[in-house]
Design an enzyme around this catalytic site. Structure first.
Site, PDB file in Angstrom:
ATOM      1  N   ASP A  77       0.838  -1.206   0.000  1.00  0.00           N
ATOM      2  CA  ASP A  77       0.000   0.000   0.000  1.00  0.00           C
ATOM      3  C   ASP A  77       0.873   1.256   0.000  1.00  0.00           C
ATOM      4  O   ASP A  77       0.603   2.233  -0.690  1.00  0.00           O
ATOM      5  CB  ASP A  77      -0.918  -0.022   1.229  1.00  0.00           C
ATOM      6  CG  ASP A  77      -1.589  -1.372   1.363  1.00  0.00           C
ATOM      7  OD1 ASP A  77      -2.325  -1.752   0.439  1.00  0.00           O
ATOM      8  OD2 ASP A  77      -1.334  -2.085   2.356  1.00  0.00           O
ATOM      9  N   HIS A 120      -4.470  -3.367   6.190  1.00  0.00           N
ATOM     10  CA  HIS A 120      -4.263  -3.643   4.761  1.00  0.00           C
ATOM     11  C   HIS A 120      -5.609  -4.049   4.163  1.00  0.00           C
ATOM     12  O   HIS A 120      -5.961  -5.216   4.092  1.00  0.00           O
ATOM     13  CB  HIS A 120      -3.238  -4.759   4.553  1.00  0.00           C
ATOM     14  CG  HIS A 120      -3.236  -5.250   3.133  1.00  0.00           C
ATOM     15  ND1 HIS A 120      -2.817  -4.463   2.084  1.00  0.00           N
ATOM     16  CD2 HIS A 120      -3.655  -6.415   2.579  1.00  0.00           C
ATOM     17  CE1 HIS A 120      -2.967  -5.137   0.955  1.00  0.00           C
ATOM     18  NE2 HIS A 120      -3.478  -6.314   1.222  1.00  0.00           N
TER      19      HIS A 120
HETATM   20  P1  NAI Z   1      -1.855 -18.331  -4.139  1.00  0.00           P
HETATM   21  O1  NAI Z   1      -3.159 -18.996  -3.898  1.00  0.00           O
HETATM   22  O2  NAI Z   1      -1.297 -18.248  -5.521  1.00  0.00           O
HETATM   23  O3  NAI Z   1      -0.733 -19.040  -3.247  1.00  0.00           O
HETATM   24  C1  NAI Z   1      -0.913 -19.362  -1.919  1.00  0.00           C
HETATM   25  C2  NAI Z   1      -0.129 -20.622  -1.665  1.00  0.00           C
HETATM   26  O4  NAI Z   1      -0.201 -20.897  -0.277  1.00  0.00           O
HETATM   27  C3  NAI Z   1      -0.686 -21.840  -2.391  1.00  0.00           C
HETATM   28  O5  NAI Z   1       0.356 -22.476  -3.102  1.00  0.00           O
HETATM   29  C4  NAI Z   1      -1.252 -22.705  -1.278  1.00  0.00           C
HETATM   30  O6  NAI Z   1      -1.098 -24.086  -1.554  1.00  0.00           O
HETATM   31  C5  NAI Z   1      -0.416 -22.260  -0.095  1.00  0.00           C
HETATM   32  N1  NAI Z   1      -1.053 -22.417   1.214  1.00  0.00           N
HETATM   33  C6  NAI Z   1      -2.337 -22.197   1.563  1.00  0.00           C
HETATM   34  N2  NAI Z   1      -2.542 -22.442   2.859  1.00  0.00           N
HETATM   35  C7  NAI Z   1      -1.356 -22.819   3.354  1.00  0.00           C
HETATM   36  C8  NAI Z   1      -0.923 -23.220   4.641  1.00  0.00           C
HETATM   37  N3  NAI Z   1      -1.777 -23.308   5.667  1.00  0.00           N
HETATM   38  N4  NAI Z   1       0.381 -23.542   4.804  1.00  0.00           N
HETATM   39  C9  NAI Z   1       1.238 -23.485   3.765  1.00  0.00           C
HETATM   40  N5  NAI Z   1       0.889 -23.123   2.522  1.00  0.00           N
HETATM   41  C10 NAI Z   1      -0.403 -22.787   2.318  1.00  0.00           C
HETATM   42  O7  NAI Z   1      -1.987 -16.899  -3.484  1.00  0.00           O
HETATM   43  P2  NAI Z   1      -1.012 -15.637  -3.632  1.00  0.00           P
HETATM   44  O8  NAI Z   1      -1.451 -14.826  -4.775  1.00  0.00           O
HETATM   45  O9  NAI Z   1       0.393 -16.102  -3.568  1.00  0.00           O
HETATM   46  O10 NAI Z   1      -1.390 -14.823  -2.319  1.00  0.00           O
HETATM   47  C11 NAI Z   1      -1.082 -15.326  -1.022  1.00  0.00           C
HETATM   48  C12 NAI Z   1      -1.761 -14.484   0.039  1.00  0.00           C
HETATM   49  O11 NAI Z   1      -1.242 -13.165   0.035  1.00  0.00           O
HETATM   50  C13 NAI Z   1      -3.266 -14.332  -0.138  1.00  0.00           C
HETATM   51  O12 NAI Z   1      -3.863 -14.435   1.132  1.00  0.00           O
HETATM   52  C14 NAI Z   1      -3.411 -12.927  -0.662  1.00  0.00           C
HETATM   53  O13 NAI Z   1      -4.681 -12.392  -0.360  1.00  0.00           O
HETATM   54  C15 NAI Z   1      -2.318 -12.233   0.107  1.00  0.00           C
HETATM   55  N6  NAI Z   1      -1.872 -10.947  -0.416  1.00  0.00           N
HETATM   56  C16 NAI Z   1      -1.502  -9.984   0.479  1.00  0.00           C
HETATM   57  C17 NAI Z   1      -1.048  -8.756   0.081  1.00  0.00           C
HETATM   58  C18 NAI Z   1      -0.654  -7.719   1.084  1.00  0.00           C
HETATM   59  O14 NAI Z   1      -0.338  -6.606   0.655  1.00  0.00           O
HETATM   60  N7  NAI Z   1      -0.642  -7.977   2.382  1.00  0.00           N
HETATM   61  C19 NAI Z   1      -0.956  -8.426  -1.350  1.00  0.00           C
HETATM   62  C20 NAI Z   1      -1.324  -9.494  -2.229  1.00  0.00           C
HETATM   63  C21 NAI Z   1      -1.784 -10.716  -1.760  1.00  0.00           C
END
Ligand code: NAI
Length: 328
Positions: free
Chosen positions: A161, A189
């Site tokens: 952000d 966030h």
């Molecule tokens: P994604 O779905 O592509 O990848 C998430 C990965 O985490 C998957 O490979 C899944 O198998 C794994 N996973 C799920 N639960 C798990 C657990 N309990 N233990 C270990 N691995 C686990 O999602 P992406 O795009 O990589 O986003 C990840 C997170 O980051 C989401 O929650 C998203 O909303 C968040 N996010 C946060 C931002 C921020 O600024 N704080 C910005 C963008 C995304």
């Protein structure tokens, strides 16, 4: 050669993970002279473990001189063992028809378990960054689930952000991003966050005065930064990944290596500053030095800012109340 730092990454085979681990291994996060051991966690499902294996094969194929070890696992206690840094990226995404409250609760279970695992096996000085959403509340839950660790070791990512706000300000004012200082994004966030340009400077003078358009601030800038995540999804069909990984790198690099007196935004447990109740995981302006962060104090909060800061606080309090039963 320095001794290696153990960096745990959860969700390492996901979108963000795939943009993140290669940059960590190349030295962009902790310095070009700092060897690292990557300890990567993924879900136990076959597909997730296979994807993680593929990521590890590619890491191998990069032959990064600073990558001196790798672990891939579905066990949090293996991934977090002696970890000096932990990036908690993996989280439960919102499924079709899933209520916000259910999403909170599903993630609360994950972050309670991961907080407990960190408490049990991580380095006592572990620096934790929660990226997985809802990031602030997940970080709060992990912190509360790790009673033997210093609460200040737990942080949430507001840096994306912050970086989004920086770029919008630079474009509006026609200045270089690198010349802008003293920006802060307060709060959660989420679209309620408050990017606050009142203290920002460019070349030492007021950026707000240079822009000279308060209605742009309130009607265009603040909503644009707040809704940027949704705009990326709309454009790309997928949520922000490379920019999120980049922000995670920025957050940790600043925390570990210091900000040289400059401000950064970090989601951190409040110490009561600026009227934000103690322990609320809230975006604050900080300065980092010697591996520690400190809140920038003494800023004047005007009526409009107080209203904006209270709005994002109310949302965090509501999220906290939603998971209170799980935290005992
Ligand atoms: P994604 O779905 O592509 O990848 C998430 C990965 O985490 C998957 O490979 C899944 O198998 C794994 N996973 C799920 N639960 C798990 C657990 N309990 N233990 C270990 N691995 C686990 O999602 P992406 O795009 O990589 O986003 C990840 C997170 O980051 C989401 O929650 C998203 O909303 C968040 N996010 C946060 C931002 C921020 O600024 N704080 C910005 C963008 C995304």
């Amino acid at each position: 050669m320095k001794s290696p730092v153990r960096v745990a990454v959860t969700g390492a085979a996901g979108q963000i993970g795939y943009s993140l681990v290669f940059r960590i291994a190349s030295g962009e996060m902790l310095g070009k002279d700092q060897p690292v051991i990557l300890q990567m966690l993924e879900l136990p499902m076959e597909k997730a473990q296979a994807a993680l294996k593929g990521v590890m094969m590619e890491l191998e194929d990069c032959a990064f001189p600073l990558l001196v070890g790798m672990v891939g696992t579905d066990d949090a206690e293996v991934a977090f063992k002696d970890a000096d840094v932990a990036l908690l990226v993996g989280a439960r995404p919102r499924g079709p028809g899933m209520e916000r409250k259910d999403l909170l609760l599903e993630n609360a279970k994950i972050f309670t378990a991961q907080g407990a695992a960190l408490n049990k096996v991580a380095s006592r000085d572990v620096k934790v960054l929660v990226v997985g959403n809802p990031a602030n509340t997940n970080a709060y839950i992990a912190m509360k689930s790790a009673p033997d660790l210093n609460p200040k070791n737990f942080t949430a990512m507001l840096r994306l952000d912050h970086n989004r706000a920086l770029s919008q300000l630079a474009i509006k004012a026609g200045v270089a991003v690198a010349d802008i200082e003293k920006l802060v994004v307060w709060g959660n966030h989420s679209p309620t966050m408050y990017p606050d340009y009142r203290f920002a400077t460019v070349g030492g003078s007021s950026l707000k005065d240079k822009i000279g358009d308060e209605s742009w601030n309130r009607e265009t800038f603040i909503p644009k930064v707040g809704k940027r995540g949704a705009a990326i999804i709309e454009a790309r069909g997928l949520s922000s990944a490379a920019s999120a990984a980049n922000a995670a790198i920025d957050h940790l690099r600043d925390w570990v290596l210091g900000t040289d007196g400059k401000w950064a935004t970090m989601g951190i447990p409040s110490d009561g500053s600026y009227g934000i109740p103690k322990d609320v995981m809230y975006g604050f302006p900080v300065v980092c030095k010697d591996g520690k962060y400190e809140i920038v104090s003494g800023l004047v909060i005007d009526d409009y800012s107080r209203e904006m800061m209270n709005k994002t606080l109310a949302e965090l309090e509501e999220e906290r109340a939603g998971v209170a039963s799980l935290l005992g």
